[in-house]
Motif scaffolding. Structure first.
Motif, short mmCIF file in Angstrom:
data_model
loop_
_atom_site.label_atom_id
_atom_site.label_comp_id
_atom_site.label_asym_id
_atom_site.label_seq_id
_atom_site.Cartn_x
_atom_site.Cartn_y
_atom_site.Cartn_z
N GLU A 11 0.98 -1.23 0.06
CA GLU A 11 0.06 -0.28 0.08
C GLU A 11 0.84 1.25 -0.11
OE1 GLU A 11 -3.62 2.37 2.54
OE2 GLU A 11 -2.87 0.15 2.99
N THR A 12 2.09 1.14 0.71
CA THR A 12 3.13 2.26 0.77
C THR A 12 3.19 2.58 -0.71
OG1 THR A 12 3.55 1.63 2.79
CG2 THR A 12 5.03 3.24 1.85
N GLN A 13 3.68 1.84 -1.47
CA GLN A 13 4.13 2.32 -2.91
C GLN A 13 2.86 2.58 -3.93
OE1 GLN A 13 6.17 -1.07 -4.49
NE2 GLN A 13 8.22 -0.45 -3.57
N THR A 14 1.68 2.20 -3.31
CA THR A 14 0.44 2.54 -4.01
C THR A 14 0.11 4.07 -3.54
OG1 THR A 14 -0.41 0.53 -4.08
CG2 THR A 14 -2.01 2.44 -4.42
N GLY A 38 -10.89 -4.41 -4.77
CA GLY A 38 -9.83 -4.45 -3.78
C GLY A 38 -8.41 -4.28 -4.41
N ALA A 39 -8.28 -3.95 -5.58
CA ALA A 39 -7.12 -3.86 -6.30
C ALA A 39 -6.23 -2.56 -5.92
CB ALA A 39 -7.35 -4.05 -7.75
N GLY A 40 -6.80 -1.51 -5.48
CA GLY A 40 -6.40 -0.40 -5.12
C GLY A 40 -6.71 0.82 -5.61
N ASN A 125 -4.54 0.81 -14.85
CA ASN A 125 -5.47 -0.49 -14.65
C ASN A 125 -4.54 -1.14 -13.46
OD1 ASN A 125 -5.70 -3.40 -14.79
ND2 ASN A 125 -6.95 -2.96 -16.48
N LEU A 126 -5.10 -1.48 -12.19
CA LEU A 126 -4.42 -2.20 -11.16
C LEU A 126 -4.85 -3.54 -10.97
CD1 LEU A 126 -5.18 0.70 -8.62
CD2 LEU A 126 -2.75 -0.01 -9.66
N SER A 127 -4.01 -4.44 -11.03
CA SER A 127 -4.24 -5.90 -10.98
C SER A 127 -3.38 -6.56 -9.87
CB SER A 127 -4.10 -6.54 -12.40
OG SER A 127 -2.68 -6.47 -12.54
#
Length: 151
Positions: A11-14, A38-40, A125-127
């Motif tokens: 999550e920190t990198q997101t 839930g992908a962010g 696009n987050l996966s």
């Protein structure tokens, strides 16, 4: 079209990606956020909104469809179209009024508004990838290309 692929280990990198995006953007801008539940998408949006100066909570507008943030640098609109039954509903809520010269529009689940939403400058696009995420960031306009180039 420019495309970047970034591995986000946690999550920190997101959140860091969201801050970099906030630092790089110029208005007006439309960003489509795609990916599974839930992908962010909301985490990334929270980082962008807070990176632009918002001090409070950033919540997902799953039931209200849009959450506005009036900030010094921009009018930010966070859309979550997950529960949208029909894209035409967007016309009834005056969707076109949100896309102004000083707005940043972040749209989760944009395919549900297809045919009504304006084209994006950037798609993210987050996966899921192992324990982290993969972010594929694509530009769709000259402005989007400049911003993606800065990331």
């Amino acid at each position: 079209m420019t495309e970047k692929r970034l591995e986000l280990q946690d999550e920190t990198q997101t959140l860091a990606l969201g801050q970099r995006l906030a630092d790089a953007l110029s208005l007006p801008l439309v960003i489509h956020l795609e990916g599974e539940l839930g992908a962010g998408k909301t985490t990334l949006t929270r980082a962008v909104v807070q990176g632009l100066g918002h001090q409070g909570h950033v919540k997902s507008p799953t039931y209200t469809l849009v959450e506005p943030y009036e900030l010094e640098k921009a009018q930010v609109y966070h859309f979550d179209l997950y529960r949208l039954a029909d894209a035409e509903e967007l016309e009834f809520m005056g969707i076109r009024d949100y896309f102004t010269d000083r707005s940043l529009c972040l749209v989760e689940w944009p395919t549900r508004g297809q045919g009504v939403l304006p084209s994006p400058d950037i798609t993210i696009n987050l996966s899921y990838q192992n324990q982290g995420r993969m972010a594929v960031i694509s530009s769709h306009s000259d402005k989007g290309q400049q911003i993606v180039g800065k990331l």
